[in-house]
Write a protein that holds these residues in place. Sequence first.
Motif, PDB file in Angstrom:
ATOM      1  N   ILE A   1     -44.229 -12.216  -7.392  1.00  0.00           N
ATOM      2  CA  ILE A   1     -43.599 -11.129  -6.672  1.00  0.00           C
ATOM      3  C   ILE A   1     -43.796  -9.794  -7.090  1.00  0.00           C
ATOM      4  O   ILE A   1     -43.963  -8.882  -6.708  1.00  0.00           O
ATOM      5  CB  ILE A   1     -42.004 -11.402  -6.832  1.00  0.00           C
ATOM      6  CG1 ILE A   1     -41.608 -12.518  -5.838  1.00  0.00           C
ATOM      7  CG2 ILE A   1     -41.099 -10.110  -6.321  1.00  0.00           C
ATOM      8  CD1 ILE A   1     -40.133 -13.105  -6.261  1.00  0.00           C
ATOM      9  N   THR A   2     -43.975  -9.791  -8.654  1.00  0.00           N
ATOM     10  CA  THR A   2     -43.978  -8.413  -9.252  1.00  0.00           C
ATOM     11  C   THR A   2     -45.446  -7.719  -8.889  1.00  0.00           C
ATOM     12  O   THR A   2     -45.650  -6.660  -8.716  1.00  0.00           O
ATOM     13  CB  THR A   2     -44.030  -8.713 -10.917  1.00  0.00           C
ATOM     14  OG1 THR A   2     -42.564  -9.397 -11.099  1.00  0.00           O
ATOM     15  CG2 THR A   2     -44.046  -7.248 -11.389  1.00  0.00           C
TER      16      THR A   2
ATOM     17  N   CYS B   1     -47.480  -8.546  -6.378  1.00  0.00           N
ATOM     18  CA  CYS B   1     -47.609  -8.151  -4.955  1.00  0.00           C
ATOM     19  C   CYS B   1     -47.142  -6.922  -4.638  1.00  0.00           C
ATOM     20  O   CYS B   1     -47.339  -6.024  -3.936  1.00  0.00           O
ATOM     21  CB  CYS B   1     -47.252  -9.227  -3.988  1.00  0.00           C
ATOM     22  SG  CYS B   1     -48.291 -10.669  -4.179  1.00  0.00           S
ATOM     23  N   THR B   2     -45.678  -6.896  -5.023  1.00  0.00           N
ATOM     24  CA  THR B   2     -45.200  -5.622  -4.977  1.00  0.00           C
ATOM     25  C   THR B   2     -45.495  -4.433  -5.556  1.00  0.00           C
ATOM     26  O   THR B   2     -45.521  -3.372  -4.940  1.00  0.00           O
ATOM     27  CB  THR B   2     -43.482  -5.796  -5.437  1.00  0.00           C
ATOM     28  OG1 THR B   2     -42.710  -6.888  -5.049  1.00  0.00           O
ATOM     29  CG2 THR B   2     -42.761  -4.423  -5.392  1.00  0.00           C
TER      30      THR B   2
ATOM     31  N   GLY C   1     -38.690  -5.981  -3.306  1.00  0.00           N
ATOM     32  CA  GLY C   1     -39.283  -6.919  -4.448  1.00  0.00           C
ATOM     33  C   GLY C   1     -38.373  -6.968  -5.587  1.00  0.00           C
ATOM     34  O   GLY C   1     -38.299  -7.956  -6.349  1.00  0.00           O
TER      35      GLY C   1
ATOM     36  N   MET D   1     -42.031  -2.760 -11.327  1.00  0.00           N
ATOM     37  CA  MET D   1     -42.015  -2.446 -10.092  1.00  0.00           C
ATOM     38  C   MET D   1     -41.607  -0.919  -9.808  1.00  0.00           C
ATOM     39  O   MET D   1     -42.097  -0.107  -9.081  1.00  0.00           O
ATOM     40  CB  MET D   1     -41.373  -3.133  -9.434  1.00  0.00           C
ATOM     41  CG  MET D   1     -41.826  -4.642  -9.102  1.00  0.00           C
ATOM     42  SD  MET D   1     -40.832  -5.759  -8.013  1.00  0.00           S
ATOM     43  CE  MET D   1     -39.695  -6.134  -8.928  1.00  0.00           C
TER      44      MET D   1
END
Length: 536
Positions: free
Chosen positions: A57-58, A60-61, A109, A165
């Motif tokens: 997640i981190t 891709c965000t 995110g 992020m």
Amino acid sequence: MLYYELVFGMLFLPLTMIVYQICPRRFRWMFLLATSIGYYFSFSIKLFIFLIIAITITYCTGLLLEKMGKDKKNALSLLKSEKKDATKEEKAKLKSKYQRRSKIILVAGIILALSSLLYLKYYNFFAENINVLFKSAEDSPILPAKELMLPLGISFYTMQAISYMADVYWGKFEAQRNPFKLALFLCFFPTIIEGPIALYADMMDKLYVGNPIDPDNVIKGYTRFIWGISKKLVIADRMNPAVVYLFDSANKTKGVEVIAAAVIFTVMEYMDFSGCMDMVIGIAMIFGIELPENFRQPFLARNASEFWRRWHITLGVWFKTYIFYPVSMSNLAKKWGKFSRNRVNKHVTKVVASAMALLPVWICNGLWHGPKWTYIFFGIFYLVVILLELILEPVGDGILKLLHTSKENKIVNAIRIFKTWIIIFTGEMFFRADSLSEGFRMIRDIGKGFKLSILWNGEALAWGMDKYDWLVVIVMLIVVIIVNVIREKGIDVTDALLRKPLPVRWALVLSLLIFLTIFGCYGPGFEEVDLIYAGF
């Protein structure tokens, strides 16, 4: 395999150092990643999936946010080339369009990163309170309780993920394009259990360089590592039986025992947590990686705000950077500033603005520690205390002016430190109490059977610590206090050590090891005590 266990200090860490040194420099960060994953697996392989999800997640965000930033620049360049007389309003509208998209990506995110933590850590707490609120029957609850496992370090790596992020969104640095390098940042084995909560901007130039191990760093690192273990095993674990006894609701602690409970737990918690931070910073130091300090002589603080700038420093910095400042700059805060101008005096304006920003900070601080009302109360307690200190600041300044003295006066300084101790011990008592009602019961019973003599007439030996335990703890505490006073004066104890001849340096390390071997709490007769903040 916790840091203070023999297998870690005598086998895992030395082997890691040897293999790290043998590895070619460009591969050393990869080895640290593999070591970190292996260390995580020593606790749980199944729960590693949640760390993988957080990393994904981190990563891709971060890439999406960077792409959106580049798209904005390209769109602005295209607007300038196609329409040379483009107005400020057109440019602002275009910027606003991409800003909204970036904000949506960031919020998505953060929500995704928080989802695992919120569900695993807080589901049962909210389910229990919803069932109580709606008076549902035990055999048919609205939200049934679930058996949920909390992954190691989830609170810490989630906060690091959110900070990463947000910093990419603010343009502090470019997104990391290598997912494995980002993974090392989030699961670096010394920090995965209790932090400190490091920021990527501070770590990105340290984690991946692969500097060779320096003998001086080994001495400094191992000295601090053993010093941390000593604080944990010699002081904190030795005090644990007294804490368990005094906070057992069945014992109905009263009088001096209540004050003793608050003080002993606070000292134990500090020695446990700061000891772990010494271990962690020492381990990273061996590999030439500098981690942020998490404690700076907190018991020398002169007010509650200063205490939190000295205690769990990285948590405070995180809340200040990612909650306090954004709320301070929000539309609501700006509207208050505009409304209060020429209507309300500056001090009231400052207090209200501070309250707006501090409210979410301290609610989140309480909840971060865990799903208990005592932790939430702990956060609200400090919110109220800090706001009261802010409100009463002009009164205090006026009194000092009347007395023709200042805050720097030694007597005034001592009074302010003692007042802060009362705040700290009260907060920590509620923090450790089994429930809010038990915490208030202990406060109410301070006046019952108040006898100072129990501290020296032998009654305190019933708390689970014998005379030998008390003697060891008191002597070790004196040593810790001396070291802290030296540090407060700006003297780096480890740097002073490095200026000594090599035999003296190694003699000190060996002396610490011998001291730990003799006085540490381990083996038959001692119950292993988990790291307190590992549960948060």
